[in-house]
Design a protein around this motif. Structure first.
Motif, PDB file in Angstrom:
ATOM      1  N   GLN A 271     -10.818   2.406  10.367  1.00 57.13           N
ATOM      2  CA  GLN A 271     -10.093   2.934   9.100  1.00 57.13           C
ATOM      3  C   GLN A 271      -9.859   2.151   8.047  1.00 57.13           C
ATOM      4  O   GLN A 271     -10.140   2.172   6.933  1.00 57.13           O
ATOM      5  N   ALA A 272      -9.352   0.602   8.582  1.00 56.36           N
ATOM      6  CA  ALA A 272      -9.059  -0.070   7.329  1.00 56.36           C
ATOM      7  C   ALA A 272     -10.358  -0.649   6.749  1.00 56.36           C
ATOM      8  O   ALA A 272     -10.311  -0.916   5.459  1.00 56.36           O
ATOM      9  N   GLU A 273     -11.198  -0.895   7.452  1.00 55.63           N
ATOM     10  CA  GLU A 273     -12.491  -1.317   7.016  1.00 55.63           C
ATOM     11  C   GLU A 273     -13.045  -0.237   5.937  1.00 55.63           C
ATOM     12  O   GLU A 273     -13.596  -0.671   4.745  1.00 55.63           O
ATOM     13  N   GLU A 278     -14.076   0.933   0.246  1.00 54.83           N
ATOM     14  CA  GLU A 278     -13.695   2.083  -0.811  1.00 54.83           C
ATOM     15  C   GLU A 278     -13.191   1.177  -1.934  1.00 54.83           C
ATOM     16  O   GLU A 278     -13.358   1.552  -2.981  1.00 54.83           O
ATOM     17  N   LEU A 279     -11.784   0.417  -1.572  1.00 57.65           N
ATOM     18  CA  LEU A 279     -11.001  -0.214  -2.565  1.00 57.65           C
ATOM     19  C   LEU A 279     -12.008  -1.307  -3.307  1.00 57.65           C
ATOM     20  O   LEU A 279     -11.995  -1.358  -4.712  1.00 57.65           O
ATOM     21  N   GLN A 281     -15.065  -1.180  -3.716  1.00 55.89           N
ATOM     22  CA  GLN A 281     -16.233  -0.377  -4.620  1.00 55.89           C
ATOM     23  C   GLN A 281     -15.449   0.060  -5.875  1.00 55.89           C
ATOM     24  O   GLN A 281     -15.968  -0.119  -7.163  1.00 55.89           O
ATOM     25  N   GLU A 282     -14.173   0.470  -5.764  1.00 54.63           N
ATOM     26  CA  GLU A 282     -13.468   0.832  -7.117  1.00 54.63           C
ATOM     27  C   GLU A 282     -13.001  -0.388  -7.889  1.00 54.63           C
ATOM     28  O   GLU A 282     -13.357  -0.447  -9.206  1.00 54.63           O
ATOM     29  N   ILE A 283     -12.686  -1.506  -7.314  1.00 53.23           N
ATOM     30  CA  ILE A 283     -12.472  -2.965  -7.958  1.00 53.23           C
ATOM     31  C   ILE A 283     -13.763  -3.315  -8.563  1.00 53.23           C
ATOM     32  O   ILE A 283     -13.699  -3.815  -9.919  1.00 53.23           O
ATOM     33  N   SER A 284     -14.919  -3.394  -8.046  1.00 52.48           N
ATOM     34  CA  SER A 284     -16.225  -3.409  -8.758  1.00 52.48           C
ATOM     35  C   SER A 284     -16.420  -2.569 -10.003  1.00 52.48           C
ATOM     36  O   SER A 284     -16.770  -3.209 -11.021  1.00 52.48           O
ATOM     37  N   GLU A 285     -16.113  -1.355  -9.925  1.00 49.65           N
ATOM     38  CA  GLU A 285     -16.409  -0.503 -11.186  1.00 49.65           C
ATOM     39  C   GLU A 285     -15.457  -0.866 -12.213  1.00 49.65           C
ATOM     40  O   GLU A 285     -15.564  -1.042 -13.266  1.00 49.65           O
ATOM     41  N   LEU A 286     -14.226  -1.096 -11.854  1.00 50.80           N
ATOM     42  CA  LEU A 286     -13.339  -1.610 -12.848  1.00 50.80           C
ATOM     43  C   LEU A 286     -13.214  -2.782 -13.430  1.00 50.80           C
ATOM     44  O   LEU A 286     -13.186  -3.127 -14.694  1.00 50.80           O
ATOM     45  N   LYS A 287     -13.716  -3.776 -12.717  1.00 49.37           N
ATOM     46  CA  LYS A 287     -14.168  -5.157 -13.465  1.00 49.37           C
ATOM     47  C   LYS A 287     -15.399  -4.847 -14.239  1.00 49.37           C
ATOM     48  O   LYS A 287     -15.257  -5.594 -15.368  1.00 49.37           O
ATOM     49  N   PRO A 316     -13.076   5.425 -15.195  1.00 50.62           N
ATOM     50  CA  PRO A 316     -13.887   5.818 -14.267  1.00 50.62           C
ATOM     51  C   PRO A 316     -13.020   6.395 -12.917  1.00 50.62           C
ATOM     52  O   PRO A 316     -11.973   6.388 -12.673  1.00 50.62           O
ATOM     53  N   PRO A 317     -13.742   7.113 -12.340  1.00 48.64           N
ATOM     54  CA  PRO A 317     -13.048   8.098 -11.103  1.00 48.64           C
ATOM     55  C   PRO A 317     -12.631   7.161 -10.179  1.00 48.64           C
ATOM     56  O   PRO A 317     -13.217   6.424  -9.593  1.00 48.64           O
ATOM     57  N   THR A 318     -11.200   7.316  -9.896  1.00 50.54           N
ATOM     58  CA  THR A 318     -10.541   6.450  -8.786  1.00 50.54           C
ATOM     59  C   THR A 318      -9.786   7.201  -7.822  1.00 50.54           C
ATOM     60  O   THR A 318      -9.158   8.281  -8.507  1.00 50.54           O
ATOM     61  N   LYS A 319      -9.141   6.720  -6.840  1.00 52.55           N
ATOM     62  CA  LYS A 319      -8.602   7.258  -5.955  1.00 52.55           C
ATOM     63  C   LYS A 319      -6.968   6.959  -6.046  1.00 52.55           C
ATOM     64  O   LYS A 319      -6.660   5.827  -6.292  1.00 52.55           O
ATOM     65  N   ASN A 320      -6.206   7.856  -5.889  1.00 49.13           N
ATOM     66  CA  ASN A 320      -4.548   7.419  -5.817  1.00 49.13           C
ATOM     67  C   ASN A 320      -4.416   6.796  -4.469  1.00 49.13           C
ATOM     68  O   ASN A 320      -4.008   7.321  -3.432  1.00 49.13           O
ATOM     69  N   TRP A 321      -4.257   5.336  -4.365  1.00 53.58           N
ATOM     70  CA  TRP A 321      -3.639   4.408  -3.259  1.00 53.58           C
ATOM     71  C   TRP A 321      -2.141   4.521  -2.863  1.00 53.58           C
ATOM     72  O   TRP A 321      -2.166   4.105  -2.003  1.00 53.58           O
ATOM     73  N   THR A 322      -1.428   5.347  -3.926  1.00 55.51           N
ATOM     74  CA  THR A 322      -0.189   4.948  -3.506  1.00 55.51           C
ATOM     75  C   THR A 322       0.454   5.566  -2.126  1.00 55.51           C
ATOM     76  O   THR A 322       0.983   4.515  -1.552  1.00 55.51           O
ATOM     77  N   GLY A 323      -0.237   6.633  -1.735  1.00 57.48           N
ATOM     78  CA  GLY A 323       0.205   7.100  -0.198  1.00 57.48           C
ATOM     79  C   GLY A 323      -0.607   6.662   0.876  1.00 57.48           C
ATOM     80  O   GLY A 323      -0.311   7.229   1.978  1.00 57.48           O
ATOM     81  N   VAL A 324      -1.776   5.881   0.514  1.00 59.36           N
ATOM     82  CA  VAL A 324      -2.460   5.484   1.534  1.00 59.36           C
ATOM     83  C   VAL A 324      -2.045   4.138   2.198  1.00 59.36           C
ATOM     84  O   VAL A 324      -1.618   3.146   1.551  1.00 59.36           O
ATOM     85  N   ARG A 325      -1.981   4.481   3.680  1.00 57.21           N
ATOM     86  CA  ARG A 325      -1.471   3.235   4.479  1.00 57.21           C
ATOM     87  C   ARG A 325      -2.185   3.135   5.796  1.00 57.21           C
ATOM     88  O   ARG A 325      -2.734   4.204   6.364  1.00 57.21           O
ATOM     89  N   VAL A 326      -2.423   1.876   6.270  1.00 54.19           N
ATOM     90  CA  VAL A 326      -2.941   1.662   7.594  1.00 54.19           C
ATOM     91  C   VAL A 326      -1.838   1.523   8.682  1.00 54.19           C
ATOM     92  O   VAL A 326      -1.379   0.447   8.716  1.00 54.19           O
ATOM     93  N   SER A 327      -1.324   2.335   9.432  1.00 56.65           N
ATOM     94  CA  SER A 327      -0.152   2.194  10.252  1.00 56.65           C
ATOM     95  C   SER A 327      -0.981   1.650  11.898  1.00 56.65           C
ATOM     96  O   SER A 327      -1.813   2.291  12.320  1.00 56.65           O
ATOM     97  N   PRO A 328      -0.229   0.572  12.206  1.00 61.24           N
ATOM     98  CA  PRO A 328      -0.727  -0.003  13.570  1.00 61.24           C
ATOM     99  C   PRO A 328      -0.440   1.183  14.594  1.00 61.24           C
ATOM    100  O   PRO A 328       0.528   2.024  14.657  1.00 61.24           O
ATOM    101  N   PRO A 329      -1.467   1.313  15.420  1.00 64.40           N
ATOM    102  CA  PRO A 329      -1.356   2.549  16.714  1.00 64.40           C
ATOM    103  C   PRO A 329      -0.182   2.102  17.385  1.00 64.40           C
ATOM    104  O   PRO A 329       0.388   0.894  17.805  1.00 64.40           O
ATOM    105  N   SER A 330       0.348   3.174  17.907  1.00 67.67           N
ATOM    106  CA  SER A 330       1.485   3.311  18.795  1.00 67.67           C
ATOM    107  C   SER A 330       1.125   3.057  20.451  1.00 67.67           C
ATOM    108  O   SER A 330       0.277   3.811  20.891  1.00 67.67           O
TER     109      SER A 330
END
Length: 547
Positions: A271-273, A278-279, A281-287, A316-330
């Motif tokens: 999931q993190a990968e 995706e991030l 890719q967006e950074i590349s477009e933004l640069k 360019p179209p980008t994703k709102n990453w504010t609420g996106v998190r990678v939570s460690p599995p329980s």
């Protein structure tokens, strides 16, 4: 001379003292002839001078006169005897160390064949011949050759020990019986010999019986060791099987645990990968847009900037990453769940183990019946002696020493002082009960705390819910299921008393390290009737030897 030699025999020229051919023969006044040395030594060793052959007494020592005729003839016989001895000596064996030598032989001592108890001399084959041919010597007592013939003479009276004093238990001579052992119970040596020989025969029979008993005991012990070895091998095999299965189960559950945790980690990493890709890719477009904006901002071409501004101003179209998190599995509960599964596996193995153990223990089953002479007056026993319950009513029974007068208990008729024994008791539908074994010497009168220190090894049920081992202090324990039938097993030598839930094939409780020194009796207590709330009987059940 030759004619007389033909008429005379060697026996006529033997000295009656040394039993050999005369050497320096002399004649004494009574007419009898002896070797000069022999008669001289004989008179020197005795107080009185008398003829050894006819016992004629001489008050003064007679003059010894040489018998010339006998001397000459004896010389011829001696020469002949020496030649014969020399010839036979080559055939006979010389005495070896430990063998009795001939006392008469000169030079090489030959092996003695017999000893004479009259002459106190041991003879080889050649020198024994006069005792076998001469009438006077034939009456002498010959025995197998022995050393120390002097030890057969009375040291006090220099006479042959031919009698036995039963009073003083010793060998004596004829003179002893009229002096030191007068009025004692004296018998001939042969008579006492026969009696003692008979005793020795009896002792030998008893000894052989003792040997046989001990040989049988050795076989019994060896058989016990073989059985013990078989039990040990079986226990080792069962232990290896159980612990191998447990080890495999632990390894399996550990591998499952590790795989589960790693799988969760792999999903998190995947999931993190995805997010990172995706991030990026967006950074590349933004640069790329940032570079275009920077280049356009530097342009001094008014028309070009205005014409390009509209396209660059659109983000360019980008994703709102504010609420996106990678939570460690329980992983909470993962190990616990694995341990629970392991516990279930262990319980299954324990059950199999106890089932096998119980089957082996049941091979020690004994037939047990109740002894009415020991039963408390409130107890009612079945006619077959297999059931007992409390009536709450005291019967008028003899208060014999064996009877319990305070505790509602009863003993079995059977007692055990060695080995192993096992019996089963149905406790179904009872609310209170007590079972186990007691030693024979327990106090059956008045209040008596049933503990091992007082000779009781028992467990019980109180108020249908509380299980107790009657120790000091008591041990309370809980069971997963309420036993319907309880098995009682005792190993006397091991000092072990164990209780089993027969249906569940589970161990309830064990007394270990006990020291039994007297008879053990099974004991049963249905406890009080409690107005019929506890009216169900305890039942001694037949053991079902399941395979």
């Amino acid at each position: 001379m030759s004619a007389s030699s033909c008429l005379l025999t060697e026996d006529q020229f033997l000295c009656s003292i040394c039993l050999d051919v005369f050497t320096d023969p002399v004649t004494i006044p009574c007419g009898h002839n002896f070797c000069k040395t022999c008669i001289t030594q004989h008179w020197n060793s005795n107080v009185q001078c008398q003829c050894p052959k006819c016992n004629k007494l001489f008050y003064t020592r007679p003059e010894l006169l040489v018998n010339t005729f006998i001397s000459e003839v004896a010389a011829q016989f001696r020469q002949s005897a020496q030649q014969k001895t020399s010839s036979s000596s080559s055939e006979q064996q010389a005495a070896k160390p430990g063998e009795v030598p001939c006392d008469v032989c000169t030079g090489t001592k030959l092996k003695a064949l017999k000893s004479c108890l009259v002459c106190l001399v041991s003879y080889c084959e050649t020198h024994l011949e006069p005792h076998l041919t001469t009438s006077g010597l034939k009456r002498h007592q010959l025995i197998d050759p022995v050393e120390n013939l002097e030890g057969r003479m009375c040291t006090e009276h220099d006479k042959l020990l031919e009698l036995f004093c039963k009073t003083d238990q010793m060998c004596v001579c004829m003179l002893c019986t009229v002096l030191d052992h007068k009025n004692h119970d004296v018998v001939p040596l042969k008579e006492e010999y026969e009696g003692k020989k008979a005793e020795l025969g009896k002792t030998e029979d008893e000894t052989q019986q003792m040997i046989q008993k001990r040989q049988l005991k050795i076989q019994e012990i060896k058989h016990s060791v073989e059985l013990s070895e078989e039990d040990a091998d079986r226990e080792i095999a069962d232990g290896v099987q159980v612990f191998t299965a447990l080890k495999e189960s632990v390894e399996s559950k550990l591998n499952e645990l590790i795989d589960t945790i790693k799988e969760k980690q792999r999903k998190t990493e995947k999931q993190a990968e995805g997010f990172i890709k995706e991030l990026e890719q967006e950074i590349s477009e933004l640069k790329k847009r940032s570079t275009e904006v920077e280049q356009l901002s530097r342009s001094e071409d008014h028309l070009h900037l205005l014409q390009s501004f509209r396209t660059l101003n659109t983000a360019p179209p980008t994703k709102n990453w504010t609420g996106v998190r990678v939570s460690p599995p329980s992983h909470e509960g993962t190990v616990r769940r694995a341990l629970n599964q392991l516990e279930e596996t262990l319980s299954e193995q324990m059950k199999k183990l106890f089932e096998g153990e119980l089957k082996r223990i049941q091979q020690s089953a004994v037939d047990v019946t109740l002894d009415p002479h020991t039963a408390h007056p409130n107890l009612i026993l079945s006619d077959d002696g297999k059931q007992v319950h409390d009536s709450d009513v005291e019967k008028n029974l003899p208060n014999n020493p064996e009877r319990f007068d305070t505790h509602a208990m009863v003993l079995a008729n059977q007692s055990f002082s060695s080995g192993r024994f096992y019996y089963e008791v149905q406790v179904k539908e009872t609310t209170d009960w007590c079972l186990g074994v007691v030693r024979e010497s327990i106090n059956r009168k008045g209040e008596n705390t049933p503990t091992p220190q007082n000779g009781y090894w028992t467990i019980g049920l109180i108020n249908e819910i509380v299980y107790i081992a009657l120790t000091d202090p008591p041990v309370f324990f809980s069971l997963k299921s309420q036993p319907q039938k309880v098995g009682v097993f005792v190993d006397y030598e091991e000092g072990l008393v164990s209780f089993y839930d027969v249906d569940a094939a589970a161990l309830i409780y064990s007394f270990t390290g006990c020291c039994f020194t007297e008879k053990l009796y099974p004991v049963f207590s249905p406890c009080i009737n409690d107005d019929d709330k506890n009216s169900a009987p305890l039942i001694i059940s037949p053991v079902n030897h399941t395979e």
